[in-house]
Design a protein around this motif. Structure first.
Motif, PDB file in Angstrom:
ATOM      1  N   HIS A  58       4.656 -16.197  13.984  1.00 35.43           N
ATOM      2  CA  HIS A  58       4.821 -14.799  13.575  1.00 35.43           C
ATOM      3  C   HIS A  58       4.822 -14.670  12.058  1.00 35.43           C
ATOM      4  N   TYR A  59       5.478 -15.633  11.420  1.00 34.27           N
ATOM      5  CA  TYR A  59       5.499 -15.591   9.955  1.00 34.27           C
ATOM      6  C   TYR A  59       4.068 -15.657   9.409  1.00 34.27           C
ATOM      7  N   ASN A  60       3.257 -16.574   9.965  1.00 38.97           N
ATOM      8  CA  ASN A  60       1.853 -16.688   9.541  1.00 38.97           C
ATOM      9  C   ASN A  60       1.113 -15.375   9.726  1.00 38.97           C
ATOM     10  N   GLU A  61       1.313 -14.767  10.896  1.00 43.11           N
ATOM     11  CA  GLU A  61       0.604 -13.510  11.167  1.00 43.11           C
ATOM     12  C   GLU A  61       1.045 -12.434  10.198  1.00 43.11           C
ATOM     13  N   ILE A  62       2.340 -12.406   9.914  1.00 42.67           N
ATOM     14  CA  ILE A  62       2.836 -11.299   9.091  1.00 42.67           C
ATOM     15  C   ILE A  62       2.403 -11.457   7.635  1.00 42.67           C
ATOM     16  N   PHE A  63       2.439 -12.692   7.085  1.00 42.04           N
ATOM     17  CA  PHE A  63       1.979 -12.768   5.683  1.00 42.04           C
ATOM     18  C   PHE A  63       0.473 -12.545   5.576  1.00 42.04           C
ATOM     19  N   SER A  64      -0.269 -12.885   6.652  1.00 40.90           N
ATOM     20  CA  SER A  64      -1.715 -12.610   6.622  1.00 40.90           C
ATOM     21  C   SER A  64      -1.989 -11.114   6.633  1.00 40.90           C
ATOM     22  N   THR A  65      -1.335 -10.393   7.557  1.00 41.41           N
ATOM     23  CA  THR A  65      -1.616  -8.961   7.629  1.00 41.41           C
ATOM     24  C   THR A  65      -1.021  -8.228   6.422  1.00 41.41           C
ATOM     25  N   HIS A  66       0.113  -8.706   5.919  1.00 42.79           N
ATOM     26  CA  HIS A  66       0.694  -8.066   4.728  1.00 42.79           C
ATOM     27  C   HIS A  66      -0.338  -8.072   3.591  1.00 42.79           C
ATOM     28  N   GLY A  67      -0.965  -9.228   3.368  1.00 43.48           N
ATOM     29  CA  GLY A  67      -1.941  -9.328   2.282  1.00 43.48           C
ATOM     30  C   GLY A  67      -3.138  -8.432   2.504  1.00 43.48           C
ATOM     31  N   VAL A  68      -3.733  -8.501   3.686  1.00 44.84           N
ATOM     32  CA  VAL A  68      -4.947  -7.715   3.938  1.00 44.84           C
ATOM     33  C   VAL A  68      -4.643  -6.229   3.875  1.00 44.84           C
ATOM     34  N   VAL A  69      -3.547  -5.830   4.533  1.00 39.55           N
ATOM     35  CA  VAL A  69      -3.229  -4.404   4.573  1.00 39.55           C
ATOM     36  C   VAL A  69      -2.966  -3.876   3.163  1.00 39.55           C
ATOM     37  N   MET A  70      -2.186  -4.613   2.389  1.00 39.75           N
ATOM     38  CA  MET A  70      -1.826  -4.111   1.062  1.00 39.75           C
ATOM     39  C   MET A  70      -3.032  -4.043   0.128  1.00 39.75           C
ATOM     40  N   ILE A  71      -3.886  -5.070   0.145  1.00 41.25           N
ATOM     41  CA  ILE A  71      -5.022  -5.059  -0.782  1.00 41.25           C
ATOM     42  C   ILE A  71      -6.115  -4.115  -0.281  1.00 41.25           C
ATOM     43  N   LEU A  72      -6.548  -4.322   0.970  1.00 42.08           N
ATOM     44  CA  LEU A  72      -7.770  -3.649   1.416  1.00 42.08           C
ATOM     45  C   LEU A  72      -7.531  -2.291   2.056  1.00 42.08           C
ATOM     46  N   PHE A  73      -6.368  -2.127   2.679  1.00 40.13           N
ATOM     47  CA  PHE A  73      -6.151  -0.868   3.395  1.00 40.13           C
ATOM     48  C   PHE A  73      -5.096   0.011   2.748  1.00 40.13           C
ATOM     49  N   MET A  74      -4.472  -0.464   1.658  1.00 43.24           N
ATOM     50  CA  MET A  74      -3.543   0.389   0.929  1.00 43.24           C
ATOM     51  C   MET A  74      -4.050   0.614  -0.501  1.00 43.24           C
ATOM     52  N   ALA A  75      -4.184  -0.476  -1.284  1.00 37.56           N
ATOM     53  CA  ALA A  75      -4.572  -0.288  -2.685  1.00 37.56           C
ATOM     54  C   ALA A  75      -5.986   0.292  -2.802  1.00 37.56           C
ATOM     55  N   MET A  76      -6.942  -0.260  -2.043  1.00 38.58           N
ATOM     56  CA  MET A  76      -8.318   0.252  -2.130  1.00 38.58           C
ATOM     57  C   MET A  76      -8.415   1.739  -1.802  1.00 38.58           C
ATOM     58  N   PRO A  77      -7.921   2.181  -0.620  1.00 38.91           N
ATOM     59  CA  PRO A  77      -8.035   3.622  -0.345  1.00 38.91           C
ATOM     60  C   PRO A  77      -7.245   4.471  -1.328  1.00 38.91           C
ATOM     61  N   PHE A  78      -6.163   3.924  -1.858  1.00 39.03           N
ATOM     62  CA  PHE A  78      -5.378   4.702  -2.822  1.00 39.03           C
ATOM     63  C   PHE A  78      -6.221   5.002  -4.064  1.00 39.03           C
ATOM     64  N   ILE A  79      -6.903   3.953  -4.593  1.00 40.07           N
ATOM     65  CA  ILE A  79      -7.722   4.227  -5.779  1.00 40.07           C
ATOM     66  C   ILE A  79      -8.923   5.093  -5.407  1.00 40.07           C
ATOM     67  N   ILE A  80      -9.482   4.869  -4.205  1.00 36.14           N
ATOM     68  CA  ILE A  80     -10.637   5.688  -3.826  1.00 36.14           C
ATOM     69  C   ILE A  80     -10.193   7.130  -3.578  1.00 36.14           C
ATOM     70  N   ALA A  81      -8.944   7.313  -3.117  1.00 36.74           N
ATOM     71  CA  ALA A  81      -8.417   8.665  -2.945  1.00 36.74           C
ATOM     72  C   ALA A  81      -8.407   9.398  -4.279  1.00 36.74           C
ATOM     73  N   LEU A  82      -7.856   8.736  -5.296  1.00 33.30           N
ATOM     74  CA  LEU A  82      -7.776   9.402  -6.605  1.00 33.30           C
ATOM     75  C   LEU A  82      -9.168   9.607  -7.183  1.00 33.30           C
ATOM     76  N   MET A  83     -10.036   8.591  -7.008  1.00 33.85           N
ATOM     77  CA  MET A  83     -11.413   8.741  -7.495  1.00 33.85           C
ATOM     78  C   MET A  83     -12.089   9.935  -6.845  1.00 33.85           C
ATOM     79  N   ASN A  84     -11.941  10.045  -5.515  1.00 34.22           N
ATOM     80  CA  ASN A  84     -12.570  11.134  -4.795  1.00 34.22           C
ATOM     81  C   ASN A  84     -12.071  12.473  -5.278  1.00 34.22           C
ATOM     82  N   PHE A  85     -10.764  12.573  -5.445  1.00 35.79           N
ATOM     83  CA  PHE A  85     -10.226  13.879  -5.824  1.00 35.79           C
ATOM     84  C   PHE A  85     -10.544  14.196  -7.278  1.00 35.79           C
TER      85      PHE A  85
END
Lengths: 198, 648
Positions: free
Chosen positions: B94-121
């Motif tokens: 579970h620890y392996n799964e959680i640190f893997s998804t934490h990284g992917v979610v934060m970089i690709l599905f949180m930070a990326m859309p956040f900057i693209i959100a501001l760029m779009n607006f």
């Protein structure tokens, strides 16, 4: 829609100019895509793991025929765009049709080549070399296949709607795509086939 | 029933069953709510089919905030597990799964859309355009990102999460060591979202290059637009590498190819190289727009022109170039030899130079400025010292000989969190607060906002500073537990407390949104911060056509000139405005992509073929469709303008 008649039809509206620029940027991304495949190919091409090497499976005849077919198709689509600029719809459509036929011929030979490779024991899973070889060729082949359908749709649209700023723009962008596939093929021909046969 | 066994979770636990129930109840509640309030039509007409860059930006923003909480919960679980030695809260898998998804979610599905959100607006407003170059492609980009994110997120309840780290190095990520479908989710969900991002890159480059207001030459663009242009350039050149790499990884796992395998000639290090050829530029894709936001915020609230405009631009161009030349510094210890390591050390440290130039430019902008400390400005001021801490430890890591000591320890984890949180997250929160009034027509509460900013800054320091020490002491990253005799317990307990402080900070931001939605005054001007660039020159809320008359620009700070020097922004008469039509195709295509990805993950070939045909059918439909957009008449514009002017 403001139409600027001093420019060729495919550039005549602002929307068209945006689309042409956007497509050039897309081609920049495509160059990176193929560059990655080539880089991987150069890394893996001598890792054949006891399977066939390039020199063993490459044959010059089908490859030369493919090259001639694709290079000629690039020439004919150039003629097609020239005819489009002269406003000769019939000649344009004929050249586009010839282009697609040549493209289909290319694809036929490529499929034949793939079947031969698999028969000779160079399948997708054989070695790192065959994996990247078939993936690189396959990616190019898939682009040509997509191009055949795209080109067909454009022929149908030009036939039905005539040469409008929209259809001219689509045809021109398609020709950029087709020329690009030709450029990629020249790299494949030189650096995969010729280098592999030496 | 054998067929359905594949969808089962390989390592079930009560927590996962509880999440399944929670997800089920949430979905039912959303469906029931939409039906009860009769909002289905509204949702479809105004949001799901929209091609308006402002609404797409807001949808990106909502997704990013949701993902921030998904990744945040992951983070709390990780820190809780490590807070005391030999903890039994999570097992190794579970620890392996959680640190893997934490990284992917934060970089690709949180930070990326956040900057693209501001760029779009922001970007179209900032350059005085009415929309992006390809509005419908923009909608498709969003739906591909969104469906990719959703596909990734269902992994933990259907079939199992990825467990090979966010970098998914082979051979660990190969079939032999990652048996569940988790890594398939990784490969395919990121692929779908990545294609969306690539299209965003093309779209925004075209927009910025061709759709600027009359008079706005490249060197008169606001700094956020400049940073967006450079970012999108990096996207266009970096994301195709990811596309190919993920495709090869997928083929290795599903079709038995030998790219990254350890036999039949495969080369596992090739994955590491290709991943970071994309991955390092990705770091700059995240940080450059953040730098753009800081530039806007700092010059607005120091009430001064940005110091060193040209050197800001030059340093971003230099960073974009260097970002492609440093990838091997992610694996100095993996045996490339001294020469290669030295070259990559030098290029890595060279990046500190243009970054340093930017830091000094911000400091010199502040110098002698009439500084107003608002929430966005507070984030920017906290960013400078905290980011510098992360930055200099980066230079330490960049020295290849010394890196043998730091590699794969908590020191590294501390470094990249100290760069990404003050660098990217502070900027996004500053941007969110700064642009909130333009998006929603009211301001976020300053008092709560500043509390949140301080809590997040203190939480960051408390959570990550101890990791520098435990890392130098030898605590390895990605280990699910440690023995008491190591003495790491105290550091990790402090980190856990810091993580909780961070969590309180983020909850406070949500509370602020709730509080301000209920109580904040709607009677604000269109330029509440007394800002300098064009996005503040139009009304609040922004009409769908952005500007009734396209603005005339003759400096980097067009609105400031208009306010202080009598420059006339809007000249001429209203003319009818051409706008694109809404379309449901991007949303439908996104849904088909979701089904396509799901079929691919589980190797269900018949649905895969059907959905592939569906995707191409959508593209063919688009090719034959006649869609010339629509016009907004002069009368309509006059009516809207009169109404909006009255509101101000």
């Amino acid at each position: 829609m403001k139409i600027d008649n001093s420019l060729p039809l495919e550039y005549s509206t602002e929307e068209n100019r945006l689309k042409v620029l956007g497509f050039w940027i897309f081609l920049g991304a495509e160059i990176m895509l193929f560059a990655t495949l080539f880089a991987t190919y150069f890394t893996l091409f001598d890792r054949t793991a006891g399977g066939p090497t390039g020199a063993e499976i490459f044959e010059i005849t089908p490859v030369l025929i493919e090259t001639i077919l694709l290079l000629t198709s690039s020439f004919t689509i150039g003629l097609g765009i020239h005819a489009m600029r002269l406003g000769n719809k019939k000649a344009m459509l004929s050249f586009f049709a010839i282009t697609l036929l040549l493209g289909a011929g290319f694809l036929g030979f490529e499929i034949f080549e793939f079947v031969t490779y698999v028969h000779e024991g160079a399948g997708l899973q054989t070695s790192a070399f065959t994996s990247i070889l078939l993936t690189t060729l396959g990616t190019h082949g898939a682009h040509v296949t997509l191009g055949l359908f795209w080109g067909l749709f454009i022929i149908l649209q030009v036939k039905k709607r005539g040469l409008t700023p929209e259809t001219a723009n689509k045809s021109f962008i398609f020709s950029l795509y087709w020329h690009f596939l030709d450029v990629v093929w020249i790299f494949i021909f030189s650096f995969i086939y010729l280098k592999g046969m030496m | 029933m054998d067929y359905f066994d594949r969808f089962a979770i390989p390592h079930p636990s009560p927590v996962i069953y509880a999440s399944m129930v929670a997800i089920g109840i949430t979905v039912l509640a959303i469906i029931a709510g939409l039906t009860y309030f009769k909002k289905w039509g509204y949702l479809w007409r105004e949001w799901l089919t929209t091609v308006d860059h402002k609404r797409i930006g807001i949808m990106y923003l909502i997704s990013a905030l949701l993902m921030l909480f998904r990744g945040g919960v992951d983070a709390i679980m990780l820190r809780a597990q490590l807070s005391v030695p030999e903890n039994k809260l999570l097992d190794a898998q579970h620890y392996n799964e959680i640190f893997s998804t934490h990284g992917v979610v934060m970089i690709l599905f949180m930070a990326m859309p956040f900057i693209i959100a501001l760029m779009n607006f922001v970007v179209p407003l900032q350059i005085g355009a009415r929309d992006v170059a390809f509005p419908r492609l923009n909608a498709l980009s969003f739906w591909l990102f969104f469906m990719g994110a959703m596909l990734f997120n269902i992994s933990f309840v259907v079939g199992g999460s990825p467990d090979a780290g966010w970098t998914s190095y082979f051979p660990l990520a190969g079939n032999e060591f990652s048996e569940s479908v988790g890594t398939n989710y990784y490969m395919i969900a990121i692929q779908i979202a990545g294609i969306g991002t690539l299209m965003t890159g093309i779209n925004f480059m075209t927009t910025i290059l061709r759709m600027r207001a009359p008079g706005m030459t490249l060197m008169k663009m606001p700094m956020f637009t400049w940073s967006s242009l450079i970012t999108n350039l990096i996207i266009v050149f970096a994301f195709p590498v990811l596309t190919v790499t993920l495709a090869m990884g997928t083929m290795d796992r599903l079709f038995g190819t030998n790219f990254f395998t350890t036999d039949n000639g495969g080369m596992d290090m090739l994955w590491a190289n290709l991943f970071w050829v994309w991955g390092h530029p990705e770091v700059y894709i995240l940080i450059l727009p953040a730098f753009g936001i800081y530039s806007e915020v700092i010059s607005t609230f120091a009430r001064r022109n940005l110091y060193g405009y040209k050197s800001m631009v030059a340093s971003m161009v230099a960073i974009s170039f260097l970002s492609f030349l440093v990838w091997a510094h992610h694996f100095f210890t993996m045996g490339q030899g001294a020469l290669t390591n030295s070259i990559f050390s030098i290029t890595t440290m060279a990046i500190a130079v243009p970054t340093g130039v930017k830091i000094f430019n911000w400091l010199l902008t502040l110098w002698k400025g009439k500084i107003v400390i608002t929430t966005p400005m507070l984030y920017s001021l906290l960013f400078i010292p905290l980011f510098t801490l992360g930055g200099v430890t980066g230079v330490m890591l960049g020295m290849s000989a010394a890196d043998y000591q730091y590699h794969n320890t908590m020191f590294l984890v501390a470094h990249f969190h100290m760069v990404i949180i003050p660098g990217v997250i502070f900027a996004m929160l500053a941007g969110l607060t700064y642009y909130w009034p333009k998006m929603f027509g009211f301001m976020l509460n300053e008092r709560i906002g500043k509390w949140a900013a301080w809590l997040i800054a203190i939480g960051t320091l408390v959570a990550f500073m101890p990791m520098f020490f435990s890392g130098l002491d030898g605590q390895a990253r990605r280990m699910y537990t440690y023995s008491e005799s190591t003495g790491f317990g105290i550091y990790n307990m402090i980190s856990f407390i810091g993580a909780l402080v961070l969590a309180v900070g983020f909850v406070l931001i949500v509370y602020n949104i709730y509080y301000s939605t209920r109580y904040a005054s709607r009677d604000i001007s269109s330029d509440p911060w007394d800002a300098r660039s064009l996005e503040w020159a139009t009304h609040t809320p922004v009409p769908e056509y952005n500007f009734a008359i396209l603005p005339q620009v003759n400096s980097t700070e067009a609105l400031w000139d208009a306010k202080k020097k009598g420059h006339v922004l809007f000249k001429g008469e209203y003319e009818k405005i051409h706008m694109p039509n809404n379309s449901g195709v991007p949303f439908i295509m996104g849904c088909i992509f979701f089904a396509w990805g799901f079929s691919f993950v589980f190797g269900m070939w018949i649905p895969l073929i059907l959905t592939t045909i569906g995707i191409f059918a959508c593209m063919a439909l688009r090719s034959f469709e006649k869609d010339h957009g629509r016009y907004i008449s002069v009368e309509e514009i006059e009516e809207t303008e009169t109404k909006l002017r009255g509101a101000n």
